[in-house]
Design a protein around this motif. Structure first.
Motif, PDB file in Angstrom:
ATOM      1  N   THR A 196      22.487   9.025  62.079  1.00 50.62           N
ATOM      2  CA  THR A 196      21.234   9.395  61.438  1.00 50.62           C
ATOM      3  C   THR A 196      21.516  10.356  60.289  1.00 50.62           C
ATOM      4  O   THR A 196      22.518  11.079  60.288  1.00 50.62           O
ATOM      5  CB  THR A 196      20.268  10.104  62.420  1.00 50.62           C
ATOM      6  N   GLU A 199      19.900  12.971  59.791  1.00 52.14           N
ATOM      7  CA  GLU A 199      19.720  14.328  60.306  1.00 52.14           C
ATOM      8  C   GLU A 199      21.055  14.984  60.656  1.00 52.14           C
ATOM      9  O   GLU A 199      21.159  16.214  60.687  1.00 52.14           O
ATOM     10  CB  GLU A 199      18.794  14.334  61.525  1.00 52.14           C
ATOM     11  N   PHE A 243      22.697  17.904  58.629  1.00 52.14           N
ATOM     12  CA  PHE A 243      22.448  19.331  58.866  1.00 52.14           C
ATOM     13  C   PHE A 243      23.624  19.985  59.593  1.00 52.14           C
ATOM     14  O   PHE A 243      23.754  21.208  59.579  1.00 52.14           O
ATOM     15  CB  PHE A 243      21.166  19.536  59.683  1.00 52.14           C
ATOM     16  N   GLU A 281      21.019  23.667  53.307  1.00 53.98           N
ATOM     17  CA  GLU A 281      19.751  23.071  53.726  1.00 53.98           C
ATOM     18  C   GLU A 281      18.861  22.775  52.514  1.00 53.98           C
ATOM     19  O   GLU A 281      18.133  21.783  52.495  1.00 53.98           O
ATOM     20  CB  GLU A 281      19.046  24.005  54.705  1.00 53.98           C
ATOM     21  N   LEU A 324      17.709  14.329  51.095  1.00 52.68           N
ATOM     22  CA  LEU A 324      17.631  13.697  52.413  1.00 52.68           C
ATOM     23  C   LEU A 324      16.718  12.465  52.458  1.00 52.68           C
ATOM     24  O   LEU A 324      17.106  11.451  53.032  1.00 52.68           O
ATOM     25  CB  LEU A 324      17.217  14.721  53.474  1.00 52.68           C
TER      26      LEU A 324
END
Length: 178
Positions: free
Chosen positions: A23, A25, A28, A35, A50
């Motif tokens: 993913t 995600e 991170f 970020e 993202l």
């Protein structure tokens, strides 16, 4: 690359997966990846990347599904207006009243104001079809939402669509009224 490679050597091995990402995600977890680069900032207002990347699929961008900002990233010559024209072209209706969609990448040359001399450099970067798709399903009952996200791959021919990744833990808890 160090986060995903199979060895445990390198400067970015803290919390490294040492395997492919499933993913976006997971970005991170990459050491020293800010970020703000992923999510953007409010002051000054900057987009994060993202929403515009994937860990699935190939190296080409599908011009039938790409967002405005992804289209603009293909070349300095694709302005905001030209990206809007590309989207308008693919969403316009064909003779049967269906969305036109690009059948070939050469149709880019039919888009209003598209810079023809930029086409040779863009052509290797784009396609008109995708083999990888994502799908999300969610159900809400009693204020609790639960769902799943799947990454699906079109095999071609009569072969069934294959599930290459399934995240069945998408849950949202009720929030207090405002």
């Amino acid at each position: 690359v160090d986060y995903m490679d199979k060895n445990e050597e390198g400067a970015y091995e803290a919390y490294a997966k040492n395997a492919p990402m499933y993913t976006t995600e997971e970005l991170f977890r990459v050491t020293d990846l800010a970020e703000e680069a992923l999510l953007g900032t409010l002051e000054p207002q900057r987009l994060g990347f993202l929403p515009y990347v994937t860990v699935w699929g190939g190296s080409q961008t599908n011009i039938n599904t790409a967002s405005k900002y992804v289209l603009m990233s293909l070349s300095d010559r694709i302005t905001s207006e030209i990206a809007d024209n590309i989207i308008s072209y693919r969403e316009s209706q064909d003779e049967e009243g269906e969305p036109r969609n690009f059948k070939t990448i050469a149709e880019l040359l039919q888009v209003d104001d598209f810079p023809a001399d930029a086409f040779p450099s863009i052509a290797p970067l784009v396609t008109v079809q995708s083999k990888i798709f994502s799908g999300t399903i969610a159900a809400t009952s009693g204020g609790l939402t639960s769902g799943a996200r799947a990454i699906l791959q079109r095999q071609g021919g009569d072969a069934p669509i294959k599930t290459v990744f399934l995240d069945s833990d998408i849950v949202s808890t009720p929030t207090a009224p405002k």
